[in-house]
Design a protein around this motif. Structure first.
Motif, mmCIF file in Angstrom:
data_model
loop_
_atom_site.group_PDB
_atom_site.id
_atom_site.type_symbol
_atom_site.label_atom_id
_atom_site.label_comp_id
_atom_site.label_asym_id
_atom_site.label_seq_id
_atom_site.Cartn_x
_atom_site.Cartn_y
_atom_site.Cartn_z
ATOM 1 N N VAL A 1 51.203 53.525 188.964
ATOM 2 C CA VAL A 1 52.361 54.284 188.163
ATOM 3 C C VAL A 1 52.032 55.826 188.767
ATOM 4 C CG1 VAL A 1 52.291 52.979 186.048
ATOM 5 C CG2 VAL A 1 50.942 55.109 186.195
ATOM 6 N N THR A 2 53.376 56.658 188.412
ATOM 7 C CA THR A 2 53.084 58.002 188.905
ATOM 8 C C THR A 2 53.218 59.026 187.685
ATOM 9 O OG1 THR A 2 54.193 57.634 191.204
ATOM 10 C CG2 THR A 2 54.070 59.747 190.105
ATOM 11 N N VAL A 3 52.335 59.712 187.247
ATOM 12 C CA VAL A 3 52.079 60.437 186.237
ATOM 13 C C VAL A 3 51.820 61.931 186.708
ATOM 14 C CG1 VAL A 3 50.837 61.008 184.094
ATOM 15 C CG2 VAL A 3 50.951 58.698 184.922
ATOM 16 N N ALA A 4 53.038 62.847 186.433
ATOM 17 C CA ALA A 4 52.962 64.153 186.806
ATOM 18 C C ALA A 4 52.828 64.280 188.107
ATOM 19 C CB ALA A 4 51.896 65.271 185.843
ATOM 20 N N GLY A 5 53.083 63.510 189.121
ATOM 21 C CA GLY A 5 53.104 63.613 190.532
ATOM 22 C C GLY A 5 51.866 62.962 191.093
ATOM 23 N N ASN A 6 50.834 62.142 190.288
ATOM 24 C CA ASN A 6 49.704 61.689 190.532
ATOM 25 C C ASN A 6 49.916 60.535 190.369
ATOM 26 O OD1 ASN A 6 48.274 64.315 190.887
ATOM 27 N ND2 ASN A 6 48.240 64.223 188.838
ATOM 28 N N GLN A 7 49.577 59.551 191.509
ATOM 29 C CA GLN A 7 49.503 57.943 191.074
ATOM 30 C C GLN A 7 48.300 57.604 190.572
ATOM 31 O OE1 GLN A 7 50.574 56.207 195.170
ATOM 32 N NE2 GLN A 7 52.655 56.432 194.542
ATOM 33 N N VAL A 8 48.478 56.735 189.730
ATOM 34 C CA VAL A 8 47.316 56.175 189.001
ATOM 35 C C VAL A 8 47.429 54.527 188.925
ATOM 36 C CG1 VAL A 8 46.238 55.939 186.701
ATOM 37 C CG2 VAL A 8 47.420 58.109 187.374
ATOM 38 N N THR A 9 46.266 53.898 189.179
ATOM 39 C CA THR A 9 46.273 52.440 189.142
ATOM 40 C C THR A 9 45.969 51.877 187.767
ATOM 41 O OG1 THR A 9 46.220 52.493 191.386
ATOM 42 C CG2 THR A 9 45.533 50.411 190.147
ATOM 43 N N VAL A 10 46.589 50.941 187.284
ATOM 44 C CA VAL A 10 45.948 50.619 185.937
ATOM 45 C C VAL A 10 45.509 49.235 185.989
ATOM 46 C CG1 VAL A 10 46.799 50.086 183.577
ATOM 47 C CG2 VAL A 10 47.550 51.959 184.690
ATOM 48 N N ASN A 11 44.652 48.458 185.903
ATOM 49 C CA ASN A 11 44.308 47.287 186.270
ATOM 50 C C ASN A 11 44.110 46.393 184.893
ATOM 51 O OD1 ASN A 11 43.845 47.568 189.020
ATOM 52 N ND2 ASN A 11 42.091 48.880 188.321
ATOM 53 N N THR A 12 44.691 45.425 184.563
ATOM 54 C CA THR A 12 44.530 44.563 183.396
ATOM 55 C C THR A 12 43.334 43.470 183.633
ATOM 56 O OG1 THR A 12 46.153 42.709 184.340
ATOM 57 C CG2 THR A 12 47.062 44.751 183.498
ATOM 58 N N GLY A 13 42.925 42.780 182.613
ATOM 59 C CA GLY A 13 42.158 41.557 182.790
ATOM 60 C C GLY A 13 42.906 40.325 182.939
ATOM 61 N N ASP A 14 42.549 39.242 182.645
ATOM 62 C CA ASP A 14 43.150 38.120 182.907
ATOM 63 C C ASP A 14 44.265 37.671 182.011
ATOM 64 O OD1 ASP A 14 43.710 35.610 183.448
ATOM 65 O OD2 ASP A 14 42.008 34.491 183.001
ATOM 66 N N ILE A 15 45.574 37.801 182.230
ATOM 67 C CA ILE A 15 46.596 37.697 181.381
ATOM 68 C C ILE A 15 46.851 36.487 181.257
ATOM 69 C CG2 ILE A 15 47.666 39.949 182.249
ATOM 70 C CD1 ILE A 15 49.892 38.309 183.660
ATOM 71 N N THR A 16 46.326 35.260 181.638
ATOM 72 C CA THR A 16 46.569 34.042 181.162
ATOM 73 C C THR A 16 45.659 33.672 179.804
ATOM 74 O OG1 THR A 16 44.548 33.178 182.234
ATOM 75 C CG2 THR A 16 46.442 33.233 183.632
ATOM 76 N N LYS A 17 44.781 34.778 179.477
ATOM 77 C CA LYS A 17 44.225 34.604 178.078
ATOM 78 C C LYS A 17 44.877 35.492 177.023
ATOM 79 C CE LYS A 17 40.070 33.393 180.323
ATOM 80 N NZ LYS A 17 38.520 33.647 180.470
ATOM 81 N N LEU A 18 46.214 36.114 177.620
ATOM 82 C CA LEU A 18 46.778 37.216 176.661
ATOM 83 C C LEU A 18 46.818 36.712 175.125
ATOM 84 C CD1 LEU A 18 48.272 39.973 176.732
ATOM 85 C CD2 LEU A 18 50.250 38.547 177.323
ATOM 86 N N ALA A 19 47.303 35.587 175.217
ATOM 87 C CA ALA A 19 47.519 35.058 173.408
ATOM 88 C C ALA A 19 46.163 35.068 172.844
ATOM 89 C CB ALA A 19 48.284 33.699 173.602
ATOM 90 N N LYS A 20 45.037 34.490 173.287
ATOM 91 C CA LYS A 20 43.886 34.472 172.693
ATOM 92 C C LYS A 20 42.973 35.887 172.750
ATOM 93 C CE LYS A 20 43.486 29.430 173.051
ATOM 94 N NZ LYS A 20 42.563 28.295 173.349
ATOM 95 N N GLN A 21 43.212 36.468 173.902
ATOM 96 C CA GLN A 21 42.104 37.366 174.011
ATOM 97 C C GLN A 21 42.681 38.861 173.944
ATOM 98 O OE1 GLN A 21 39.343 36.862 177.070
ATOM 99 N NE2 GLN A 21 38.842 34.855 176.459
ATOM 100 N N GLY A 22 44.061 38.747 173.824
ATOM 101 C CA GLY A 22 44.604 40.278 173.738
ATOM 102 C C GLY A 22 44.819 40.653 175.192
ATOM 103 N N PHE A 23 45.274 41.957 175.323
ATOM 104 C CA PHE A 23 45.597 42.646 176.554
ATOM 105 C C PHE A 23 44.529 43.733 176.746
ATOM 106 C CE2 PHE A 23 47.959 46.013 178.851
ATOM 107 C CZ PHE A 23 48.381 45.181 180.165
#
Lengths: 140, 103
Positions: free
Chosen positions: A15-37
């Motif tokens: 994502v670009t925030v105020a002209g700076n590119q930032v990378t956001v990494n998630t955990g394992d989204i297959t476990k989203l329902a049980k372990q959250g985001f």
């Protein structure tokens, strides 16, 4: 075709925030329902004031970070410095959030310009805060 | 194979109605997964916003899949005195867990 338990899916969002590119990494989204985001920042990013940032965390992620405006500073000489801190622009250096367990680890830094001098003895050029909340009994 | 599309292609696909939720549906079908799809009950609004974002098209080939898109992800970051946050792309990493892999 793989079984669900053997497959891990994670996301890296740029994502670009105020002209700076930032990378956001998630955990394992297959476990989203049980372990959250869970997501983390890969690099520091400027995110406005710490006061509004904590409000956003509470609103969007159902966390319960205390209202910084309600923290009482008993030493008058430090009150203005603390007020400058919560109103100033901050950099978030660490951000790890787990929405399922409502645990978080947030690190912010704030560069004071100009520096704050207290009683002519102490001079602060910057302040850093690390806030960590873990479930009771969970590993640190 | 890494998949990269132009922004013009992203706009065309967005007009066709593909969203990130479509990608999750495709991942579930392709890899036999059960990742939640819309409506996302009991999940933060930040995820709802992400799942509704338009995507270029469904991936082809082998992972990781580079999914370009156009749009902002307003729930992710603060909007205080700065332009909206622009989400440039999402890379979807799919891997098989081995016995030595951590959960």
């Amino acid at each position: 075709m793989s079984s669900p338990s053997n497959t891990v899916v994670s996301l890296s969002a740029t994502v670009t925030v105020a002209g700076n590119q930032v990378t956001v990494n998630t955990g394992d989204i297959t476990k989203l329902a049980k372990q959250g985001f869970q997501f983390t920042l890969s690099q520091p990013v400027q995110l406005g004031t710490i006061d509004k940032f904590t409000q956003w965390l509470n609103d969007e992620l159902s966390l319960s970070i205390p209202d910084l405006n309600k923290i009482e500073i008993p030493i008058p000489a430090l009150q203005s410095a603390f007020q400058s801190f919560i109103n100033g622009q901050i950099w978030v250096t660490t951000l790890v959030i787990n929405t399922a367990t409502s645990t978080y680890n947030i690190g912010v830094t704030f560069t004071l310009e100009p520096s704050i001098s207290i009683l002519g003895l102490l001079q602060f050029d910057g302040i850093g805060i690390q806030v960590n909340h873990s479930e009771i009994g969970s590993p640190a | 194979m890494k998949r990269t599309l132009t922004k013009a292609a992203a706009r065309v696909a967005a007009a066709a109605g593909l969203t990130f939720n479509s990608l999750i549906v495709w991942l579930n079908a392709t890899f036999n997964l059960k990742i939640p799809v819309l409506p996302l009950d009991k999940q933060p609004s930040v995820l709802q916003s992400l799942w509704e974002l338009p995507i270029a098209e469904l991936p082809i080939g082998e992972p990781p899949y580079d999914v370009p898109l156009e749009g902002s992800w307003p729930a992710l970051f603060l909007q205080v005195g700065s332009p909206p946050v622009q989400l440039e792309n999402i890379v979807v990493h799919v891997r098989q867990k081995t016995s030595a892999s951590p959960d």
